[in-house]
Design a protein around this motif. Structure first.
Motif, short mmCIF file in Angstrom:
data_model
loop_
_atom_site.label_atom_id
_atom_site.label_comp_id
_atom_site.label_asym_id
_atom_site.label_seq_id
_atom_site.Cartn_x
_atom_site.Cartn_y
_atom_site.Cartn_z
N ASP A 1 0.85 -1.18 0.00
CA ASP A 1 0.00 0.00 0.00
C ASP A 1 0.90 1.24 0.00
O ASP A 1 1.70 1.44 0.92
N TRP A 2 0.78 2.08 -1.05
CA TRP A 2 1.67 3.23 -1.18
C TRP A 2 1.55 4.18 0.01
O TRP A 2 2.51 4.86 0.36
N ARG A 3 0.37 4.21 0.66
CA ARG A 3 0.20 5.08 1.83
C ARG A 3 0.99 4.58 3.03
O ARG A 3 1.28 5.34 3.94
N TYR A 4 1.33 3.30 3.02
CA TYR A 4 2.10 2.72 4.13
C TYR A 4 3.60 2.73 3.85
O TYR A 4 4.39 2.43 4.73
N LEU A 5 3.98 3.11 2.65
CA LEU A 5 5.39 3.03 2.24
C LEU A 5 6.32 3.81 3.17
O LEU A 5 7.38 3.29 3.55
N PRO A 6 6.01 5.07 3.58
CA PRO A 6 6.95 5.77 4.47
C PRO A 6 7.21 5.03 5.78
O PRO A 6 8.34 4.99 6.26
N LYS A 7 6.16 4.43 6.35
CA LYS A 7 6.35 3.69 7.60
C LYS A 7 7.06 2.37 7.37
O LYS A 7 7.83 1.90 8.22
N ALA A 8 6.81 1.75 6.24
CA ALA A 8 7.41 0.45 5.95
C ALA A 8 8.84 0.55 5.47
O ALA A 8 9.57 -0.45 5.46
N ALA A 9 9.28 1.75 5.06
CA ALA A 9 10.59 1.90 4.43
C ALA A 9 11.75 1.35 5.26
O ALA A 9 12.61 0.63 4.73
N ALA B 1 0.43 -3.31 4.58
CA ALA B 1 -0.37 -2.10 4.80
C ALA B 1 -0.52 -1.80 6.29
O ALA B 1 -1.32 -0.95 6.67
N GLY B 2 0.19 -2.53 7.15
CA GLY B 2 0.16 -2.26 8.58
C GLY B 2 -1.04 -2.85 9.29
O GLY B 2 -1.84 -3.59 8.70
N LEU B 3 -1.14 -2.50 10.55
CA LEU B 3 -2.17 -3.08 11.42
C LEU B 3 -3.47 -2.27 11.44
O LEU B 3 -4.48 -2.77 11.92
N LYS B 4 -3.45 -1.05 10.92
CA LYS B 4 -4.59 -0.16 11.15
C LYS B 4 -5.48 0.07 9.95
O LYS B 4 -6.66 0.42 10.12
N ARG B 5 -4.99 -0.07 8.74
CA ARG B 5 -5.83 0.21 7.58
C ARG B 5 -6.93 -0.85 7.46
O ARG B 5 -6.72 -2.03 7.78
N PRO B 6 -8.12 -0.45 6.96
CA PRO B 6 -9.20 -1.42 6.77
C PRO B 6 -8.80 -2.51 5.78
O PRO B 6 -7.96 -2.30 4.91
N ALA B 7 -9.41 -3.66 5.93
CA ALA B 7 -9.15 -4.76 5.01
C ALA B 7 -9.66 -4.42 3.61
O ALA B 7 -10.68 -3.75 3.45
N MET C 1 -9.44 -11.51 6.61
CA MET C 1 -8.10 -10.95 6.58
C MET C 1 -7.49 -11.03 7.98
O MET C 1 -8.19 -10.82 8.98
N GLY C 2 -6.20 -11.36 8.06
CA GLY C 2 -5.50 -11.43 9.33
C GLY C 2 -4.06 -10.97 9.19
O GLY C 2 -3.58 -10.72 8.07
N PHE C 3 -3.37 -10.86 10.33
CA PHE C 3 -2.02 -10.28 10.37
C PHE C 3 -0.98 -11.35 10.68
O PHE C 3 -1.03 -12.00 11.72
N ARG C 4 -0.01 -11.50 9.77
CA ARG C 4 1.11 -12.41 10.00
C ARG C 4 2.31 -11.61 10.51
O ARG C 4 2.68 -10.62 9.89
N PRO C 5 2.94 -12.04 11.59
CA PRO C 5 4.07 -11.28 12.15
C PRO C 5 5.36 -11.56 11.38
O PRO C 5 5.83 -12.69 11.32
N SER C 6 5.94 -10.51 10.80
CA SER C 6 7.07 -10.70 9.89
C SER C 6 8.29 -9.91 10.32
O SER C 6 8.22 -8.69 10.53
N LEU C 7 9.40 -10.58 10.41
CA LEU C 7 10.70 -9.96 10.68
C LEU C 7 11.51 -9.96 9.38
O LEU C 7 11.34 -10.84 8.54
N PRO C 8 12.41 -8.99 9.19
CA PRO C 8 13.08 -8.85 7.89
C PRO C 8 14.02 -9.99 7.52
O PRO C 8 14.38 -10.11 6.35
N ASP C 9 14.40 -10.83 8.48
CA ASP C 9 15.24 -11.98 8.13
C ASP C 9 14.43 -13.28 8.04
O ASP C 9 14.99 -14.35 7.83
#
Length: 443
Positions: A98-106, A333-339, A368-376
Motif C-alpha cells: 500500500d503506497w500510503r504505508y510506504l513511508p512507515k514500511a521503508a 499495509a500495517g495493522l490499522k488500515r481497513p481490510a 483478513m488477518g495479520f502475520r508477524p514478519s521480521l526482515p530476516d
C-alpha cells in the motif's frame, strides 16, 4: 473463560515464596501461544494465557492450514525488487505494498533488502530448515499425546504449473529445495491428475512434497489445544496487556482487568508483540505484518485431497472440514488500515480456472488477518532479561502454524535448565539450536 476475580482467588507461590498469579503468563492465544501453554502446563507449570481476543481468533483462525515444511527460503529475495512498482499499483495482486504505508514500511523494507545478501540468506535458510525439519514430527507427537491425530493429514502437497514454459522454473525450485534436504518429487500431468482428478487438464505437471500436510480445521486445532491445556491446569483470560516490567523478583503486567504477577512471561502475541517486547526488554524489534487474506468456499470440501499451490497464480487451495480455503496473498499495509476484501474475492477468480468444473462460491466468506514478519524471516525464540524471566516466541510470519509445535518444544526446554517436575511425557523431538532465533540479533 476465567474471570478476573477467579484469577486472583488463590494465587500460587513462586520458588522464592512470592505470591504470584501464575508461574508463567503467556501473552497471546494464537496457535503458537496456545501450543506453548499446553507444553508448559504438561511440564507441571501453572500457566495463565491472556489475549485481547478469544483463543484462536487472530491469524490462527484464517491461516491456509498448510503444514509448509518445504518453505525453507526467506522472504528476502532479489526478485522482489523489480516487483515493487507493480506492488504499489496493483491492489489485488499476489504481493501488494500500500503506497500510503510506504513511508512507515521503508525502514523494514531496507532491512529486508539488507538480508538479501548471500550470508544472511544462507543463515536464514539454515534457520528455517532446522525448524521445519522437526515441525511435522513435533505436531504428530503433540496431537498423538492428546488423541487428536485426525486433525492433521500428513499426505503431502502439490505445487502445480500450467504453462509449458514454467517447467524450467519448477525444475529450478526442485533443485534448490533438494540442496536444502527438502524431499520433493517431480510429477507429470498424469500423476498429478491421478492424485487430484478434479484439477484441469491444463496442468502440465507439479512438484510433490511428501513430508508436508494440512490441518482440517485451524480454529478447531487451537480449540482442542486449549482444552488439553485446561485439563493440565492452564487458565485463559480475555484482556489486553497495557504494559509491565521484568525484574529479578518476577514479572508484573498491567492489563485492562488489573495487575498480573508471575515468575516468567512468554510474549507470543504475533504481529502485536513488538510494543510489549520493547517495554519489557528495551529492544526495538523490527516487526511488521503481512496481511493475509482467505476466501472460504463452504460447498467445496471434497474437491481436493491435499493442499495445492499454483506456481503461476501464486495462491494455495486447502481442503478443510468446512469447505475449500483459498489463501496465499500478501499485503503490506500495517495493522490499522481497513481490510481490502477485494483481495479475498480475487482468489475465487484465480481458483475457477484450476478445475474441470466451476467452483460453487455460494455462501463464500472472506477474511483478513495479520502475520508477524521480521526482515530476516526467522522468528524470535529466546529467554532474556533479569533472571531470564522474559521468554519470547513470535515473528513466525506465514509459518506460525507449521512451526508452532516445535516452538513449544523449544520453549519447554527452558524448564529443563531449572527444576522441572517429574512429569510423564513422550520422548521429545530432537531440538534445533536456539542461536539463529535470539533476540540479540536486533539489540
Amino acid at each position: 473463560m476465567t474471570t478476573h476475580s477467579s484469577l486472583h482467588a488463590a494465587p500460587p507461590h513462586s520458588a522464592a515464596g512470592q505470591r504470584t498469579d501464575a508461574d508463567i503468563v503467556v501473552v497471546g492465544a494464537g496457535i503458537v501461544g496456545v501450543a506453548c501453554a499446553l507444553e508448559l502446563s504438561r511440564l507441571g507449570r501453572k500457566v495463565l494465557v491472556i489475549d485481547r481476543e478469544a483463543p484462536g481468533m487472530g491469524a490462527s483462525f484464517g491461516n491456509a492450514g498448510h503444514m509448509a515444511t518445504e518453505q525453507v527460503f526467506p522472504v528476502a529475495d532479489a526478485s522482489m525488487l523489480w516487483r515493487i512498482p507493480r506492488m504499489l499499483v496493483d491492489s489485488t495482486g499476489p504481493l501488494r505494498l500500500d503506497w500510503r504505508y510506504l513511508p512507515k514500511a521503508a525502514p523494514w523494507l531496507m532491512r529486508l533488502m539488507w538480508n538479501m545478501r548471500a550470508g544472511p540468506t544462507r543463515q536464514a535458510t539454515a534457520g528455517l530448515s532446522a525448524l521445519n525439519e522437526a515441525s511435522l514430527t513435533a505436531w504428530q507427537e503433540l496431537l498423538g499425546d492428546i488423541g487428536q491425530t485426525g486433525l492433521l493429514k500428513a499426505e503431502g502437497s502439490l505445487l502445480v504449473h500450467e504453462r509449458a514454459d514454467s517447467s524450467d522454473a519448477l525444475a529450478g525450485i526442485a533443485k534448490r529445495m533438494q540442496a536444502q534436504g527438502v524431499p520433493v518429487e517431480r510429477f507429470p500431468r498424469e500423476q498429478v491428475l491421478e492424485r487430484a482428478p478434479e484439477l484441469t487438464e491444463a496442468i502440465q505437471g507439479a512438484l510433490f512434497f511428501p513430508d508436508t500436510g494440512h490441518v482440517t480445521d485451524p480454529y478447531r486445532l487451537v480449540s482442542v489445544l486449549v482444552r488439553a491445556a485446561e485439563q493440565h491446569g492452564a487458565r485463559f483470560v480475555q484482556a489486553e496487556v497495557e504494559g509491565g516490567r521484568v525484574s529479578d523478583d518476577g514479572v508484573r503486567l498491567e492489563t485492562s482487568t488489573g495487575v498480573i504477577t508471575a515468575s516468567q512471561v512468554l510474549v507470543a502475541c504475533g504481529a502485536h508483540s513488538a510494543p510489549l517486547v520493547e517495554a519489557l526488554s528495551e529492544v526495538r524489534v523490527p516487526l511488521d505484518t503481512e496481511r493475509g487474506y482467505h476466501l472460504m468456499l463452504p460447498n467445496e470440501s471434497n474437491r481436493l485431497p491435499m493442499a495445492v499451490t499454483s506456481l503461476e497464480r501464486s495462491f494455495i487451495m486447502t481442503p478443510m472440514d468446512q469447505g475449500l480455503r483459498l489463501a496465499g496473498t500478501v499485503e503490506f499495509a500495517g495493522l490499522k488500515r481497513p481490510a481490502n476484501m477485494g483481495r479475498a474475492w480475487q482468489l475465487e477468480r484465480l481458483a475457477q480456472g484450476m478445475f474441470r468444473r466451476p467452483l460453487n462460491s455460494e455462501g463464500a466468506t472472506p477474511w483478513m488477518g495479520f502475520r508477524p514478519s521480521l526482515p530476516d524471516s526467522l522468528p524470535v525464540i529466546d529467554r532474556v532479561g533479569p533472571g531470564k524471566r522474559l521468554w519470547l516466541a513470535f515473528g513466525h510470519h506465514h509459518l506460525g502454524l507449521t512451526q508452532a509445535a516445535i516452538t513449544a518444544r523449544l520453549i519447554g526446554s527452558f524448564l529443563h535448565e531449572e527444576d522441572t517436575p517429574s512429569v510423564a511425557t513422550t520422548t521429545p523431538t530432537s531440538l534445533p539450536s536456539l542461536e539463529p532465533y535470539r533476540l540479540a540479533r536486533f539489540a
